[in-house]
Design a protein around this motif. Structure first.
Motif, PDB file in Angstrom:
ATOM      1  N   GLU A   1       0.822  -1.210   0.000  1.00  0.00           N
ATOM      2  CA  GLU A   1       0.000   0.000   0.000  1.00  0.00           C
ATOM      3  C   GLU A   1       0.859   1.265   0.000  1.00  0.00           C
ATOM      4  OE1 GLU A   1      -3.069   2.672   0.048  1.00  0.00           O
ATOM      5  OE2 GLU A   1      -3.200   0.511  -0.324  1.00  0.00           O
ATOM      6  N   LEU A   2       1.841   1.321   0.895  1.00  0.00           N
ATOM      7  CA  LEU A   2       2.648   2.529   1.025  1.00  0.00           C
ATOM      8  C   LEU A   2       3.764   2.592  -0.013  1.00  0.00           C
ATOM      9  CD1 LEU A   2       2.951   2.589   4.927  1.00  0.00           C
ATOM     10  CD2 LEU A   2       1.511   4.070   3.512  1.00  0.00           C
ATOM     11  N   GLY A   3       4.368   1.447  -0.304  1.00  0.00           N
ATOM     12  CA  GLY A   3       5.476   1.421  -1.254  1.00  0.00           C
ATOM     13  C   GLY A   3       5.058   1.869  -2.637  1.00  0.00           C
TER      14      GLY A   3
ATOM     15  N   PHE B   1       0.197  10.667  -2.192  1.00  0.00           N
ATOM     16  CA  PHE B   1       0.436  10.519  -0.754  1.00  0.00           C
ATOM     17  C   PHE B   1      -0.802  10.814   0.083  1.00  0.00           C
ATOM     18  CE2 PHE B   1       5.297  11.434  -1.059  1.00  0.00           C
ATOM     19  CZ  PHE B   1       5.446  10.225  -1.741  1.00  0.00           C
ATOM     20  N   ARG B   2      -1.938  10.991  -0.573  1.00  0.00           N
ATOM     21  CA  ARG B   2      -3.170  11.261   0.168  1.00  0.00           C
ATOM     22  C   ARG B   2      -3.700   9.944   0.717  1.00  0.00           C
ATOM     23  NH1 ARG B   2      -6.278  13.504  -3.680  1.00  0.00           N
ATOM     24  NH2 ARG B   2      -5.331  15.540  -3.360  1.00  0.00           N
ATOM     25  N   LEU B   3      -3.414   9.662   1.990  1.00  0.00           N
ATOM     26  CA  LEU B   3      -3.805   8.405   2.617  1.00  0.00           C
ATOM     27  C   LEU B   3      -5.278   8.450   3.028  1.00  0.00           C
ATOM     28  CD1 LEU B   3      -0.676   7.950   4.889  1.00  0.00           C
ATOM     29  CD2 LEU B   3      -1.186   6.675   2.813  1.00  0.00           C
ATOM     30  N   PRO B   4      -5.935   7.300   3.060  1.00  0.00           N
ATOM     31  CA  PRO B   4      -7.322   7.260   3.544  1.00  0.00           C
ATOM     32  C   PRO B   4      -7.435   7.841   4.945  1.00  0.00           C
ATOM     33  CG  PRO B   4      -6.727   5.173   2.526  1.00  0.00           C
ATOM     34  CD  PRO B   4      -5.457   5.980   2.628  1.00  0.00           C
ATOM     35  N   ARG B   5      -8.574   8.441   5.241  1.00  0.00           N
ATOM     36  CA  ARG B   5      -8.772   9.058   6.545  1.00  0.00           C
ATOM     37  C   ARG B   5      -8.586   8.036   7.676  1.00  0.00           C
ATOM     38  NH1 ARG B   5     -14.040  13.068   6.175  1.00  0.00           N
ATOM     39  NH2 ARG B   5     -13.135  14.596   4.729  1.00  0.00           N
ATOM     40  N   GLY B   6      -7.886   8.468   8.675  1.00  0.00           N
ATOM     41  CA  GLY B   6      -7.733   7.635   9.852  1.00  0.00           C
ATOM     42  C   GLY B   6      -6.537   6.708   9.832  1.00  0.00           C
ATOM     43  N   VAL B   7      -5.857   6.566   8.672  1.00  0.00           N
ATOM     44  CA  VAL B   7      -4.736   5.621   8.595  1.00  0.00           C
ATOM     45  C   VAL B   7      -3.598   6.061   9.510  1.00  0.00           C
ATOM     46  CG1 VAL B   7      -2.880   4.772   7.107  1.00  0.00           C
ATOM     47  CG2 VAL B   7      -5.242   4.682   6.315  1.00  0.00           C
ATOM     48  N   VAL B   8      -3.196   7.325   9.406  1.00  0.00           N
ATOM     49  CA  VAL B   8      -2.093   7.813  10.236  1.00  0.00           C
ATOM     50  C   VAL B   8      -2.458   7.703  11.710  1.00  0.00           C
ATOM     51  CG1 VAL B   8      -0.694   9.816  10.837  1.00  0.00           C
ATOM     52  CG2 VAL B   8      -1.219   9.345   8.437  1.00  0.00           C
ATOM     53  N   ALA B   9      -3.681   8.116  12.060  1.00  0.00           N
ATOM     54  CA  ALA B   9      -4.113   8.047  13.460  1.00  0.00           C
ATOM     55  C   ALA B   9      -4.120   6.603  13.955  1.00  0.00           C
ATOM     56  CB  ALA B   9      -5.508   8.657  13.596  1.00  0.00           C
ATOM     57  N   MET B  10      -4.604   5.684  13.120  1.00  0.00           N
ATOM     58  CA  MET B  10      -4.658   4.277  13.517  1.00  0.00           C
ATOM     59  C   MET B  10      -3.263   3.724  13.776  1.00  0.00           C
ATOM     60  SD  MET B  10      -5.970   1.002  11.337  1.00  0.00           S
ATOM     61  CE  MET B  10      -4.506   1.111  10.291  1.00  0.00           C
ATOM     62  N   MET B  11      -2.317   4.041  12.875  1.00  0.00           N
ATOM     63  CA  MET B  11      -0.955   3.539  13.038  1.00  0.00           C
ATOM     64  C   MET B  11      -0.277   4.135  14.277  1.00  0.00           C
ATOM     65  SD  MET B  11      -0.250   1.378  10.532  1.00  0.00           S
ATOM     66  CE  MET B  11       1.481   1.390  10.076  1.00  0.00           C
ATOM     67  N   LEU B  12      -0.534   5.399  14.554  1.00  0.00           N
ATOM     68  CA  LEU B  12       0.059   6.027  15.728  1.00  0.00           C
ATOM     69  C   LEU B  12      -0.557   5.473  17.012  1.00  0.00           C
ATOM     70  CD1 LEU B  12       0.357   9.757  14.570  1.00  0.00           C
ATOM     71  CD2 LEU B  12       2.137   7.998  14.627  1.00  0.00           C
TER      72      LEU B  12
ATOM     73  N   LEU C   1       7.983   4.685   5.980  1.00  0.00           N
ATOM     74  CA  LEU C   1       7.224   5.064   4.782  1.00  0.00           C
ATOM     75  C   LEU C   1       5.999   5.886   5.161  1.00  0.00           C
ATOM     76  CD1 LEU C   1       7.312   1.725   2.718  1.00  0.00           C
ATOM     77  CD2 LEU C   1       8.894   3.658   2.631  1.00  0.00           C
ATOM     78  N   LEU C   2       5.345   5.502   6.260  1.00  0.00           N
ATOM     79  CA  LEU C   2       4.172   6.246   6.722  1.00  0.00           C
ATOM     80  C   LEU C   2       4.551   7.678   7.094  1.00  0.00           C
ATOM     81  CD1 LEU C   2       1.144   6.133   7.682  1.00  0.00           C
ATOM     82  CD2 LEU C   2       2.059   5.661   9.954  1.00  0.00           C
ATOM     83  N   GLY C   3       5.618   7.828   7.882  1.00  0.00           N
ATOM     84  CA  GLY C   3       6.057   9.167   8.269  1.00  0.00           C
ATOM     85  C   GLY C   3       6.468   9.993   7.067  1.00  0.00           C
ATOM     86  N   HIS C   4       7.095   9.363   6.089  1.00  0.00           N
ATOM     87  CA  HIS C   4       7.521  10.063   4.876  1.00  0.00           C
ATOM     88  C   HIS C   4       6.306  10.607   4.122  1.00  0.00           C
ATOM     89  CE1 HIS C   4      10.175  10.888   1.438  1.00  0.00           C
ATOM     90  NE2 HIS C   4       9.177  10.457   0.685  1.00  0.00           N
TER      91      HIS C   4
END
Length: 285
Positions: free
Chosen positions: A165-167, A229-240, A213-216
């Protein structure tokens, strides 16, 4: 840059809506005033033609620009996706080969060649060789190869899914070679941080690279927005949130195995740093 004239319009024509549309589409342009007319410029002839077509369709701009300007095309098949994301697929292929050769970490005869420190099993204990001795012997690959080791199918499947997904996003935006450089760099940082935290131990997996990759993508997108680089809503919050849960020690207490928290944090910090640099450079460009 060598500017190409797109069109000339009277000063009375309001270009505000169309200019906002170009900004939201990340189209490079400038507007100048010459001989009582406003002139729209872009960097290339091909882009000029596309902007003219866009103006014919939406001279006042359009709030639903993403839907309105998205070309209708067939979703690429599996082979097409592999061709477009060949570096992402190559890294995952190597990861699968390592999983097969090491029997997901159970084949110690092959596993010891890929761990951060070489080790030998003596009875019920693993005796580790000092890292500097291995590096002095030319085993520099140990700094990177723990990222390819996985312990169990779930570990492999989750990491593989997120790397795909990120790569692909980074490969699409910045190219395959950049994805490889970032992956190796995040792998190196996450392995070194994990070793400094846990000392001599067995650890591995792509999760440190994934947090990189997420932080990048996260920081790059904040500074220089791009559709890739527009990630689905909530992905960054979920990973953190997952990172915080792992740091709390709950996963260890529940008996799901030890979590390489040092690798996660090291990868995330490194990824935010590269995202900051890349985003600033893209913004200036």
């Amino acid at each position: 840059m060598s500017a190409v004239e797109v069109m000339r319009l009277p000063l009375a024509v309001d270009l505000g809506g169309f200019v906002s549309l170009l900004r939201r589409l990340n189209v490079p342009f400038r507007v100048s005033e010459e001989s009582g007319e406003q002139v729209l410029w872009v960097p290339s002839p091909q882009l000029a033609e596309e902007v003219r077509t866009l103006y014919q369709r939406f001279p006042e701009g359009d709030p639903d620009f993403a839907l309105a300007t998205e070309p209708v095309r067939r979703s690429p098949g599996f082979v097409g996706q592999l061709r477009a994301s060949w570096m992402t697929a190559a890294v995952l292929l190597v990861t699968l080969v390592v999983a097969a050769v090491t029997l997901l970490g159970n084949n110690l005869a092959t596993l010891h060649w890929l761990t951060f420190q070489e080790f030998q099993v003596e009875g019920d204990y693993a005796v580790f060789t000092p890292l500097m001795e291995s590096l002095a012997a030319g085993q520099w690959w140990r700094l990177f190869t723990p990222m390819l080791i996985h312990f169990g199918w779930l570990h492999l499947a989750m990491n593989g899914m997120w790397y795909w997904e990120l790569g692909r996003r980074i490969e699409y935006r910045q190219g395959g070679p950049m994805l490889l450089v970032l992956s190796l760099g995040f792998g190196l940082v996450s392995n070194v941080v994990q070793f400094s935290v846990s000392g001599a131990s067995l650890f591995g997996g792509l999760s440190g690279v994934l947090y990189g990759l997420l932080g990048h993508c996260w920081i790059f997108q904040l500074l220089a927005p791009t559709p890739a680089f527009r990630l689905p809503r909530g992905v960054v919050a979920m990973m953190l949130i997952w990172l915080l849960i792992c740091l709390s020690g709950v996963i260890d207490l529940l008996g799901f195995g030890s979590i390489a928290n040092g690798a996660h944090i090291g990868g995330l910090v490194a990824g935010c740093a590269t995202g900051l640099i890349g985003g600033l450079l893209a913004r200036r460009g």
